[in-house]
Design a protein around this motif. Structure first.
Motif, PDB file in Angstrom:
ATOM      1  N   ARG A 112      29.110  55.223  36.498  1.00  0.00           N
ATOM      2  CA  ARG A 112      27.706  54.830  36.589  1.00  0.00           C
ATOM      3  C   ARG A 112      27.565  53.484  37.299  1.00  0.00           C
ATOM      4  N   CYS A 113      28.433  52.553  36.958  1.00  0.00           N
ATOM      5  CA  CYS A 113      28.365  51.225  37.567  1.00  0.00           C
ATOM      6  C   CYS A 113      28.696  51.279  39.057  1.00  0.00           C
ATOM      7  N   VAL A 114      29.712  52.048  39.410  1.00  0.00           N
ATOM      8  CA  VAL A 114      30.077  52.191  40.823  1.00  0.00           C
ATOM      9  C   VAL A 114      28.938  52.838  41.602  1.00  0.00           C
ATOM     10  N   LYS A 115      28.364  53.875  41.043  1.00  0.00           N
ATOM     11  CA  LYS A 115      27.273  54.562  41.732  1.00  0.00           C
ATOM     12  C   LYS A 115      26.097  53.629  41.971  1.00  0.00           C
ATOM     13  N   ALA A 116      25.719  52.857  40.940  1.00  0.00           N
ATOM     14  CA  ALA A 116      24.566  51.970  41.057  1.00  0.00           C
ATOM     15  C   ALA A 116      24.829  50.804  41.999  1.00  0.00           C
ATOM     16  N   ALA A 117      26.080  50.363  42.071  1.00  0.00           N
ATOM     17  CA  ALA A 117      26.409  49.163  42.854  1.00  0.00           C
ATOM     18  C   ALA A 117      26.935  49.467  44.246  1.00  0.00           C
ATOM     19  N   ALA A 118      27.265  50.710  44.558  1.00  0.00           N
ATOM     20  CA  ALA A 118      27.995  51.046  45.783  1.00  0.00           C
ATOM     21  C   ALA A 118      27.343  50.512  47.055  1.00  0.00           C
ATOM     22  N   ALA A 119      26.050  50.732  47.225  1.00  0.00           N
ATOM     23  CA  ALA A 119      25.384  50.309  48.466  1.00  0.00           C
ATOM     24  C   ALA A 119      25.432  48.794  48.625  1.00  0.00           C
ATOM     25  N   HIS A 120      25.255  48.076  47.526  1.00  0.00           N
ATOM     26  CA  HIS A 120      25.278  46.611  47.586  1.00  0.00           C
ATOM     27  C   HIS A 120      26.683  46.097  47.892  1.00  0.00           C
ATOM     28  N   LEU A 121      27.684  46.718  47.289  1.00  0.00           N
ATOM     29  CA  LEU A 121      29.061  46.311  47.543  1.00  0.00           C
ATOM     30  C   LEU A 121      29.471  46.617  48.973  1.00  0.00           C
ATOM     31  N   LYS A 122      29.015  47.741  49.505  1.00  0.00           N
ATOM     32  CA  LYS A 122      29.311  48.065  50.903  1.00  0.00           C
ATOM     33  C   LYS A 122      28.683  47.050  51.844  1.00  0.00           C
ATOM     34  N   ALA A 123      27.442  46.672  51.562  1.00  0.00           N
ATOM     35  CA  ALA A 123      26.758  45.703  52.413  1.00  0.00           C
ATOM     36  C   ALA A 123      27.481  44.363  52.417  1.00  0.00           C
ATOM     37  N   ALA A 124      28.086  44.013  51.285  1.00  0.00           N
ATOM     38  CA  ALA A 124      28.784  42.735  51.165  1.00  0.00           C
ATOM     39  C   ALA A 124      30.251  42.828  51.560  1.00  0.00           C
ATOM     40  N   LYS A 125      30.735  44.058  51.854  1.00  0.00           N
ATOM     41  CA  LYS A 125      32.168  44.283  52.088  1.00  0.00           C
ATOM     42  C   LYS A 125      32.976  43.697  50.922  1.00  0.00           C
ATOM     43  N   GLY A 126      32.620  44.173  49.753  1.00  0.00           N
ATOM     44  CA  GLY A 126      33.137  43.609  48.519  1.00  0.00           C
ATOM     45  C   GLY A 126      34.330  44.332  47.944  1.00  0.00           C
ATOM     46  N   ALA A 127      34.474  44.213  46.621  1.00  0.00           N
ATOM     47  CA  ALA A 127      35.643  44.780  45.946  1.00  0.00           C
ATOM     48  C   ALA A 127      35.300  45.145  44.516  1.00  0.00           C
ATOM     49  N   ILE A 128      36.040  46.121  44.001  1.00  0.00           N
ATOM     50  CA  ILE A 128      35.923  46.573  42.618  1.00  0.00           C
ATOM     51  C   ILE A 128      37.294  46.478  41.965  1.00  0.00           C
ATOM     52  N   VAL A 129      37.313  46.020  40.724  1.00  0.00           N
ATOM     53  CA  VAL A 129      38.526  46.132  39.911  1.00  0.00           C
ATOM     54  C   VAL A 129      38.167  46.857  38.621  1.00  0.00           C
ATOM     55  N   ASN A 130      38.862  47.932  38.351  1.00  0.00           N
ATOM     56  CA  ASN A 130      38.710  48.678  37.107  1.00  0.00           C
ATOM     57  C   ASN A 130      39.777  48.229  36.120  1.00  0.00           C
ATOM     58  N   VAL A 131      39.387  48.020  34.882  1.00  0.00           N
ATOM     59  CA  VAL A 131      40.369  47.674  33.855  1.00  0.00           C
ATOM     60  C   VAL A 131      40.786  48.971  33.170  1.00  0.00           C
ATOM     61  N   ALA A 132      41.970  49.437  33.521  1.00  0.00           N
ATOM     62  CA  ALA A 132      42.526  50.655  32.931  1.00  0.00           C
ATOM     63  C   ALA A 132      43.371  50.240  31.726  1.00  0.00           C
ATOM     64  N   SER A 133      44.533  50.829  31.559  1.00  0.00           N
ATOM     65  CA  SER A 133      45.418  50.496  30.444  1.00  0.00           C
ATOM     66  C   SER A 133      46.736  51.211  30.645  1.00  0.00           C
ATOM     67  N   THR A 134      47.809  50.612  30.127  1.00  0.00           N
ATOM     68  CA  THR A 134      49.075  51.337  30.132  1.00  0.00           C
ATOM     69  C   THR A 134      48.997  52.568  29.233  1.00  0.00           C
ATOM     70  N   ALA A 135      47.958  52.648  28.394  1.00  0.00           N
ATOM     71  CA  ALA A 135      47.740  53.872  27.623  1.00  0.00           C
ATOM     72  C   ALA A 135      47.591  55.066  28.542  1.00  0.00           C
ATOM     73  N   GLY A 136      46.985  54.840  29.701  1.00  0.00           N
ATOM     74  CA  GLY A 136      46.797  55.913  30.676  1.00  0.00           C
ATOM     75  C   GLY A 136      48.071  56.328  31.373  1.00  0.00           C
ATOM     76  N   LEU A 137      49.153  55.608  31.102  1.00  0.00           N
ATOM     77  CA  LEU A 137      50.469  55.936  31.659  1.00  0.00           C
ATOM     78  C   LEU A 137      51.425  56.393  30.556  1.00  0.00           C
ATOM     79  N   ALA A 138      50.841  56.797  29.414  1.00  0.00           N
ATOM     80  CA  ALA A 138      51.594  57.344  28.279  1.00  0.00           C
ATOM     81  C   ALA A 138      52.442  56.297  27.566  1.00  0.00           C
ATOM     82  N   TYR A 139      51.970  55.043  27.526  1.00  0.00           N
ATOM     83  CA  TYR A 139      52.668  53.996  26.778  1.00  0.00           C
ATOM     84  C   TYR A 139      52.323  54.034  25.291  1.00  0.00           C
TER      85      TYR A 139
END
Length: 254
Positions: free
Chosen positions: A129-156
């Motif tokens: 939802r956040c990416v969808k809402a922010a995408a056009a603005h981030l593209k205009a700024a040539k920006g960046a996204i960082v997602n906070v995942a977890s080692t849980a997602g790597l079966a830790y």
């Protein structure tokens, strides 16, 4: 501690009133970035942290909203643009374990459909939802996204297998969104392991946690500031890095 001149840049950090999110807010603001701090409107820490950082001379603003609700996310992003005029960086940090103690992998009764729905809605669909809402603005700024995942997602291991599955999805979506938003926007993720000062209610067995930490090469849990520094690097630097998940596990365990 790495630094960069981020004057004129604007960031939105979800789940930014505590833990990794707050440490990221503090680091961005200390380097001149204007930061919209998102958290639930009912969280008293949100206004408290905005007041504290504002009193220190930083350009910050509250951006209350529930990432589990598309209408609130769209209103949140619109408010950020109205306040600051642009959006360069998005940190998808908001998430929930949905439990106060770890759930055994075979406890299907506790991990029922309502539990699945809650965690998928916040942890997996929320960043979308956040990416969808922010995408056009981030593209205009040539920006960046960082997602906070977890080692849980790597079966830790994790607070639940449901939580782990949502973080595995974020690792995959990081790669997908890098293709979707490139070349204008870089999209990366970090995968924290043990967090000393996460601000979460979920508590693991202290003895088991100590044993895990003892097997790490760095012999300590990661602090929010440790994770924030890597997020900062992926936002403000790393111009040829996208679609990647940086595993931050203290070197792993044997």
């Amino acid at each position: 501690m790495i630094t960069a001149d981020l004057g004129g840049k604007v960031a939105l950090v979800t789940g930014g009133a505590s833990g990794i999110g707050l440490a990221t807010v503090e680091l961005l603001a200390a380097n001149g970035c204007a930061v919209a701090i998102n958290d639930l409107a009912r969280n008293p820490r949100l206004e408290a942290e905005v007041a504290r950082l504002s009193a220190s001379g930083h350009r910050v603003a509250a951006a209350p909203g529930d990432v589990g609700n598309m209408d609130e996310v769209e209103a949140m992003v619109a408010a950020v643009i109205a306040r600051f005029g642009r959006l360069d960086y998005l940190v998808n940090n908001a998430a929930t374990p949905g439990t106060s103690k770890p759930i055994p992998v075979d406890d299907f009764a506790t991990m029922d459909e309502a539990f699945w729905a809650k965690l998928v809605n916040v942890n997996q669909i929320g960043p979308y939802r956040c990416v969808k809402a922010a995408a056009a603005h981030l593209k205009a700024a040539k920006g960046a996204i960082v997602n906070v995942a977890s080692t849980a997602g790597l079966a830790y291991g994790a607070s639940s297998s449901v939580y782990a599955s949502t973080k595995a999805a974020i690792i995959l979506l990081t790669k997908e969104w890098a293709y979707a938003l490139g070349p204008e926007v870089r999209v990366n993720a970090i995968a924290p392991n043990v967090v000393d000062g996460s601000g979460w209610d979920c508590r693991f067995d202290p003895q088991a946690m100590a044993a895990t930490i003892a097997r790490m090469p760095l012999k300590r849990a990661g602090k929010p500031a440790d994770y924030a520094e890597t997020i900062f690097y992926l936002l403000a630097g790393a111009p040829y890095v996208t679609g990647q998940t940086i595993v931050m596990d203290g070197g792993g365990v044997r």
